[in-house]
Design an enzyme around this catalytic site. Structure first.
Site, PDB file in Angstrom:
ATOM      1  N   CYS A  71      20.281  55.842 100.933  1.00  0.00           N
ATOM      2  CA  CYS A  71      20.399  55.010  99.725  1.00  0.00           C
ATOM      3  C   CYS A  71      19.042  54.715  99.102  1.00  0.00           C
ATOM      4  CB  CYS A  71      21.071  53.690 100.050  1.00  0.00           C
ATOM      5  SG  CYS A  71      22.749  53.827 100.692  1.00  0.00           S
ATOM      6  N   CYS A 123       6.691  20.545 115.424  1.00  0.00           N
ATOM      7  CA  CYS A 123       5.798  21.625 114.973  1.00  0.00           C
ATOM      8  C   CYS A 123       4.482  21.025 114.482  1.00  0.00           C
ATOM      9  CB  CYS A 123       6.414  22.402 113.821  1.00  0.00           C
ATOM     10  SG  CYS A 123       8.078  23.024 114.099  1.00  0.00           S
ATOM     11  N   CYS A 180       7.760  28.754 120.955  1.00  0.00           N
ATOM     12  CA  CYS A 180       7.162  27.428 120.749  1.00  0.00           C
ATOM     13  C   CYS A 180       8.087  26.349 121.302  1.00  0.00           C
ATOM     14  CB  CYS A 180       6.962  27.164 119.254  1.00  0.00           C
ATOM     15  SG  CYS A 180       5.339  27.607 118.642  1.00  0.00           S
TER      16      CYS A 180
END
Lengths: 136, 275, 109
Positions: B96, B191, B236
């Site tokens: 494709c 985080c 993490c």
């Protein structure tokens, strides 16, 4: 290949503490096998290695000994100290090579060159391997 | 729990300068943006840095030359995969798509909302794999997928990250932001505790980065293979003793969008090299 | 380990006669050291590439005996003299008996 921190510690545990002068005993035996017990000289051989390796899995090192027929490389704190033997052919101009090696812990990288006249010369470089934090 | 969290904080030594801040990432004559002004939505950070600047000279060097960069072994394998037919339709990617270079720019805009759903590059590839090729879905961080997404993301290398955070992306982005700032796990860390409050500091022997994902998928020395964003998020979360979300989950996709937006303005480095 | 092993080599396409050129080689390989254990505590058997050679028109440039301490995806960089036009021949030898080869022609002039 992936080594967990625990595995790294385990395989390092059997090895001998880092020597300041001579390589650790395990490596000495291997070196004697390479040299046939011949006397070891100094100079004429260089090792390039980082002072501190960010990860022991992939430590870039280089060896060079102009006029050598072969260079053997050892890691004196690894479970198997032998790393590689480079033999140089007729079309090799400078008897040098670079590769990436595994170091199980902080230790000496040792290179022994066999010169064209049959003599041997040795050099070593201490490499600190960091373990810990999130990279470990 | 508070005691453990305190010990962890103490392990982070006094804030140092970002090592290699002035180092220049130059690959095949192209200079990359590894340091720039933080996007307006970031309230607590003035300057954003690529993870590359936090690495040692030797690790940095691995990314300076495409031959020295071991990630390209996997990108090459993905190029073979590109031409390999799979599934009931007997189609390959190349059946494709004329050339993978048609995806230039795609990585810089992902994740994005399509038909009301937040999609990652992995989702887009898997849509092709299942719907057009009629094959089994590729595993989210498996070697086939990590290689293919690295190959496709590589087409955008050098372009600035530019993910959309408003409009229909806004609710996903807000969810991602909430996850980024929420303390979780036994160590009760978010985080932000490492990658916003303490980047540039050492966490034991490791030099904390801002946790930017502009270089993903990337090669890690730790496991000598291509690593995906969600795989890294998982790592993490395990480090902070939390139960990770699933790769490909709504939570990780939202977090990927939010973290990507914190890197808006940095060059795409895929495939980068980290420790 | 024969599946997915892919060698890459970087050699200049042209050189002057007698010129020294730099060669880089990289091959994808796990280099299973034989030191690791699986989840059940069984040692994972060693499976590495144990030798790498580079020749030019039949003359040797470098011949490397490799141990498990060589990293995953083995990388070598070295120099070679190109005396005349010809072909480099690179060979990697796997523990399992497989041999991976690659050839690169160099023009002189």
């Amino acid at each position: 290949m992936q080594l967990t921190r625990r595995e790294m510690l385990a395989i390092g545990a059997g090895a001998i503490a880092m020597a300041s002068g001579l390589p650790a005993h395990a490596a000495l035996d291997e070196i004697a096998e390479f040299t046939g017990g011949a006397e070891m000289g100094e100079g004429g051989i260089n090792i390039t290695a980082p002072e501190i390796a960010e990860n022991g899995n992939t430590v870039p090192i280089g060896v060079e000994a102009k006029g050598a027929v072969a260079i053997a490389v050892y890691a004196d704190g690894n479970p198997v100290p032998n790393v590689a033997v480079f033999k140089f052919g007729a079309l090799n101009p400078d008897q040098s090579a670079t590769t990436r090696i595994r170091l199980a812990k902080s230790q000496n990288v040792v290179a022994v060159a066999q010169m064209a006249d049959g003599s041997f010369t040795m050099a070593q470089a201490p490499v600190k391997v960091t373990i810990g934090g999130c990279g470990g | 729990m508070r005691t453990i969290a305190t010990v962890c904080t103490l392990l982070l030594v006094a804030k140092g300068a970002v090592a290699g801040e002035d180092a220049v990432l130059d690959i095949e004559g192209e200079t990359f943006i590894t340091k720039t002004a933080a996007p307006a939505h970031m309230e607590n950070v003035d300057t954003i840095f690529s993870g590359w600047v936090f690495r040692t000279d030797e690790t940095q060097a691995l990314q300076l030359d495409d031959f020295d960069n071991p990630a390209f072994v996997f990108v090459d394998q993905a190029l073979d995969q590109w031409d390999t037919a799979e599934g009931s339709a007997g189609k390959a990617c190349s059946s494709c798509h004329e050339d993978v270079s048609e995806f230039e720019g795609l990585k810089a805009k992902l994740p994005r909302v399509e038909n009301g759903e937040l999609v990652t590059l992995t989702n887009l590839v898997n849509t092709c794999v299942t719907e057009r090729m009629g094959a089994e879905e590729w595993s989210y961080s498996g070697s086939k997928m990590s290689g293919m997404t690295a190959l496709i993301a590589h087409q955008s290398r050098g372009m600035a990250m530019d993910v959309k955070i408003d409009g229909d992306a806004a609710p996903h982005w807000e969810l991602g932001k909430e996850i980024y700032y929420t303390r979780v796990g036994q160590l009760q860390m978010a985080c932000a505790n490492c990658h916003e409050d303490n980047y540039g500091n050492m966490i034991r022997a490791d030099h904390l980065s801002q946790g930017q994902i502009n270089g993903f998928p990337l090669y890690r020395l730790k496991n000598a293979k291509i690593n995906t964003t969600h795989g890294r998020f998982k790592g993490c979360m395990k480090n902070i003793r939390a139960t990770p979300y699933k790769e490909g989950s709504a939570e990780f996709k939202a977090l990927e969008l939010y973290v990507a937006s914190r890197g808006n303005g940095l060059s795409v480095e895929t495939p980068a090299v980290r420790n | 380990m024969a599946s997915g092993v892919k060698p890459r080599v970087k050699v200049p396409k042209k050189a002057a006669a007698g010129e020294t050129i730099t060669i880089k080689t990289l091959i994808s390989h796990k280099m299973e050291s034989g030191q690791r254990k699986d989840g059940d505590g069984n040692t994972i058997p060693r499976s590495i590439i144990n030798r790498f050679t580079a020749d030019f028109n039949g003359q040797n440039v470098i011949d490397v005996a490799m141990e498990p301490a060589i990293s995953t995806n083995p990388y070598f960089q070295f120099d070679a003299v190109v005396p005349e036009a010809g072909e480099f021949h690179f060979t990697w030898y796997d523990d399992d008996g497989d041999v991976y080869e690659m050839k690169k022609a160099v023009k002189v002039g």
